[in-house]
Design an enzyme around this catalytic site. Structure first.
Site, PDB file in Angstrom:
ATOM      1  N   ASP A 134      -0.073  62.009  56.805  1.00 18.86           N
ATOM      2  CA  ASP A 134       1.200  62.135  56.042  1.00 18.86           C
ATOM      3  C   ASP A 134       0.858  61.215  54.727  1.00 18.86           C
ATOM      4  O   ASP A 134      -0.228  60.521  54.668  1.00 18.86           O
ATOM      5  CB  ASP A 134       2.274  61.469  56.548  1.00 18.86           C
ATOM      6  CG  ASP A 134       3.651  61.369  55.635  1.00 18.86           C
ATOM      7  OD1 ASP A 134       3.905  62.489  54.825  1.00 18.86           O
ATOM      8  OD2 ASP A 134       4.142  60.262  55.637  1.00 18.86           O
ATOM      9  N   ASP A 176       3.267  59.859  51.703  1.00 16.36           N
ATOM     10  CA  ASP A 176       4.089  58.703  51.310  1.00 16.36           C
ATOM     11  C   ASP A 176       4.329  57.566  52.245  1.00 16.36           C
ATOM     12  O   ASP A 176       4.743  58.101  53.518  1.00 16.36           O
ATOM     13  CB  ASP A 176       5.363  59.354  50.574  1.00 16.36           C
ATOM     14  CG  ASP A 176       5.087  60.060  49.633  1.00 16.36           C
ATOM     15  OD1 ASP A 176       4.357  59.636  48.673  1.00 16.36           O
ATOM     16  OD2 ASP A 176       5.553  61.025  49.356  1.00 16.36           O
TER      17      ASP A 176
END
Length: 222
Positions: free
Chosen positions: A7, A9
């Site tokens: 991922d 963020d």
């Protein structure tokens, strides 16, 4: 090869690029401060709570792309990367990426944040493969619409399966690193789910499942 999925963020970077791009637009006077800032903050709260209406958010978030020439957008984006994103690059995240690279793993970032924002951020880590929500671009101009399935929650699973088929890859031995409970559908799918500085919901779920929990912001590991 093993697939190492990250991922973006609050995992590889120490904040949320989608939210910060909105703040940048406000601070630069590109969008109306009083209207945009309040709505942007509410959508971010909804995301954290797991109640985000993704299509409503995308109509809001992609509208500024459609309102300006692409050359101007690229100039603003470079300023955003240089001043806002670069200080959020995490040394331990870079080290983790390099560890997987050294092992010969295939590196992939999968993110709900649109590819206009995230492509240059992912490039800072030297990662070639990106699956992100895709803003529609026609004749060199963004339309404000989305191409395909938004890369969010179950949509990440859908988009990943499409990518696996196109790239002749499998999930055998795969890793996925994420901070968010919104990524549980994909975390449950891989062989090695890893919670990274997780939110409360993901932290509790990871403990219950005996998943690995790490921090890329300090030296703790459990």
């Amino acid at each position: 090869m093993t697939l190492a999925i990250f991922d973006l963020d609050n995992t590889l970077i120490a904040d949320d690029s989608d939210y910060l791009w909105g703040k940048f637009l406000v601070d630069q006077g590109i969008v109306d401060r009083f209207v945009y800032d309040k709505i942007n903050a509410q959508f971010y709260e909804d995301y954290q709570n797991g109640t985000l209406d993704m299509m409503a958010f995308l109509r809001f978030a992609l509208a500024p792309l459609a309102a300006h020439p692409i050359e101007q957008l690229h100039s603003w984006r470079q300023q955003f990367i240089d001043t806002i994103i670069t200080p959020l690059i995490l040394k331990q995240a870079q080290a983790l990426v390099e560890k997987h690279r050294a092992q010969g793993d295939t590196l992939l970032v999968i993110t709900a944040t649109n590819s206009f924002i995230t492509a240059p951020i992912v490039a800072l880590y030297g990662i070639d493969h990106l699956i992100a929500t895709t803003p529609e671009l026609i004749n060199g101009k963004y339309t404000g619409n989305v191409v395909g399935v938004p890369c969010f929650q179950e949509g990440k699973v859908t988009r990943l399966h499409e990518w696996l088929a196109l790239n002749n890859e499998t999930l055998e031995g795969s890793y996925f690193y994420s901070d968010s409970h919104n990524d549980l559908p994909l975390l449950k799918l891989v062989d090695h789910p890893v919670a990274v500085d997780p939110d409360e919901k993901l932290h509790n779920f990871a403990i219950a499942q005996n998943w690995e929990i790490i921090s890329l912001r300090n030296n703790t590991k459990s």
